[in-house]
Write a protein that holds these residues in place. Structure first.
Motif, short mmCIF file in Angstrom:
data_model
loop_
_atom_site.label_atom_id
_atom_site.label_comp_id
_atom_site.label_asym_id
_atom_site.label_seq_id
_atom_site.Cartn_x
_atom_site.Cartn_y
_atom_site.Cartn_z
N LEU A 5 1.01 -1.20 0.08
CA LEU A 5 -0.06 0.03 -0.02
C LEU A 5 0.87 1.22 0.09
O LEU A 5 1.79 1.32 0.93
N GLY A 6 0.47 2.10 -0.95
CA GLY A 6 1.53 3.40 -0.91
C GLY A 6 0.36 4.51 -0.76
O GLY A 6 -0.64 4.58 -1.19
N LEU A 7 0.95 5.45 0.17
CA LEU A 7 0.23 6.71 0.42
C LEU A 7 0.89 7.99 0.07
O LEU A 7 2.07 7.95 0.78
N ILE A 8 0.22 8.97 -0.40
CA ILE A 8 0.83 10.56 -0.56
C ILE A 8 -0.14 11.37 0.12
O ILE A 8 -1.38 11.37 -0.60
N GLU A 9 0.09 12.19 1.07
CA GLU A 9 -0.97 13.21 1.56
C GLU A 9 -0.50 14.55 1.39
O GLU A 9 0.63 14.96 1.62
N THR A 10 -1.35 15.17 0.41
CA THR A 10 -0.92 16.57 0.08
C THR A 10 -1.94 17.80 0.77
O THR A 10 -2.96 17.23 1.18
N ALA A 16 -2.73 16.36 -5.02
CA ALA A 16 -3.32 14.95 -5.08
C ALA A 16 -3.60 14.46 -6.48
O ALA A 16 -3.20 13.23 -6.79
N VAL A 17 -4.09 15.04 -7.43
CA VAL A 17 -4.53 14.57 -8.82
C VAL A 17 -3.20 14.34 -9.47
O VAL A 17 -3.15 13.24 -10.17
N GLU A 18 -2.11 15.37 -9.42
CA GLU A 18 -0.98 15.19 -10.07
C GLU A 18 -0.42 14.15 -9.55
O GLU A 18 0.33 13.35 -10.20
N ALA A 19 -0.06 14.01 -8.25
CA ALA A 19 0.41 12.76 -7.64
C ALA A 19 -0.23 11.43 -8.17
O ALA A 19 0.62 10.64 -8.52
N LEU A 31 -4.87 2.44 -8.68
CA LEU A 31 -5.16 3.63 -7.75
C LEU A 31 -6.26 2.96 -7.35
O LEU A 31 -7.57 2.61 -8.04
N ILE A 32 -6.33 3.06 -5.89
CA ILE A 32 -7.48 2.38 -5.07
C ILE A 32 -8.53 3.47 -4.71
O ILE A 32 -9.48 3.24 -4.22
N GLY A 38 -9.49 16.72 5.44
CA GLY A 38 -9.85 18.06 6.16
C GLY A 38 -9.02 18.85 6.24
O GLY A 38 -7.71 18.52 6.11
N ALA A 39 -9.33 20.09 6.15
CA ALA A 39 -8.38 21.47 6.26
C ALA A 39 -7.36 21.50 4.90
O ALA A 39 -6.38 21.63 4.87
N GLY A 40 -8.24 20.82 3.82
CA GLY A 40 -7.38 20.72 2.38
C GLY A 40 -6.48 19.67 2.19
O GLY A 40 -5.84 19.61 1.40
N LEU A 41 -6.46 18.92 3.42
CA LEU A 41 -5.52 17.56 3.10
C LEU A 41 -6.29 16.38 2.23
O LEU A 41 -7.49 16.10 2.68
N VAL A 42 -5.57 16.10 1.43
CA VAL A 42 -5.90 14.70 0.69
C VAL A 42 -4.89 13.76 0.73
O VAL A 42 -3.67 13.93 0.36
N THR A 43 -5.43 12.37 0.79
CA THR A 43 -4.34 11.30 0.80
C THR A 43 -4.89 10.34 -0.42
O THR A 43 -6.05 10.32 -0.54
N VAL A 44 -3.83 10.13 -1.22
CA VAL A 44 -4.12 9.25 -2.44
C VAL A 44 -3.32 7.98 -2.20
O VAL A 44 -2.26 7.86 -1.43
N MET A 45 -4.06 6.83 -2.38
CA MET A 45 -3.50 5.47 -2.13
C MET A 45 -3.61 4.66 -3.50
O MET A 45 -4.41 4.73 -4.38
N VAL A 46 -2.40 3.85 -3.43
CA VAL A 46 -2.12 2.83 -4.64
C VAL A 46 -1.76 1.44 -4.15
O VAL A 46 -1.22 1.51 -2.82
#
Length: 92
Positions: A5-10, A16-19, A31-32, A38-46
Motif C-alpha cells: 500500500l502506498g500513500l501520499i498526503e498533500t 493529489a490529482v497530479e500525484a 489507484l484505489i 479535512g483542512a485541505g488535506l487529501v491522501t491518495v492510495m495505490v
C-alpha cells in the motif's frame, strides 16, 4: 490481499490529482482511491508489488511538489495487516 500500500498526503486537491497521475504512469500500480482528510488535506492510495509502489510513491511526491503543493506525508506499507484493509476504499 498481500499487495503493498502506498500513500501520499498533500495539502490541496491539485497536488493529489497530479500525484495520482504520476503514480499510475510511473509503475504497475492500481489507484484505489483518495480520502479527504479535512483542512485541505487529501491522501491518495495505490496498491501493487512493493517495488512498483515505492517507485510510484517517489514519482507522485516529485510530481505534487512540482505543481507547488506541499506533500505532508508519503509512506509505503509492504504488507498491510488484514485489519488495515477495513480502513481502505473497496476495490471493484
Amino acid at each position: 490481499m498481500g499487495e503493498a500500500l502506498g500513500l501520499i498526503e498533500t495539502k490541496g486537491y491539485v497536488g493529489a490529482v497530479e500525484a495520482a497521475d504520476a503514480m499510475a504512469k510511473a509503475a504497475n500500480v492500481t489507484l484505489i482511491g483518495y480520502q479527504k482528510v479535512g483542512a485541505g488535506l487529501v491522501t491518495v492510495m495505490v496498491r501493487g508489488d512493493v517495488g512498483a509502489v515505492k517507485a510510484a510513491v517517489d514519482a507522485g511526491h516529485v510530481a505534487a511538489t512540482n505543481v507547488g503543493e506541499e506533500v505532508l506525508a508519503r509512506h509505503v506499507i509492504p504488507r498491510p495487516h488484514t485489519d488495515v484493509e477495513k480502513l481502505l476504499p473497496k476495490q471493484a
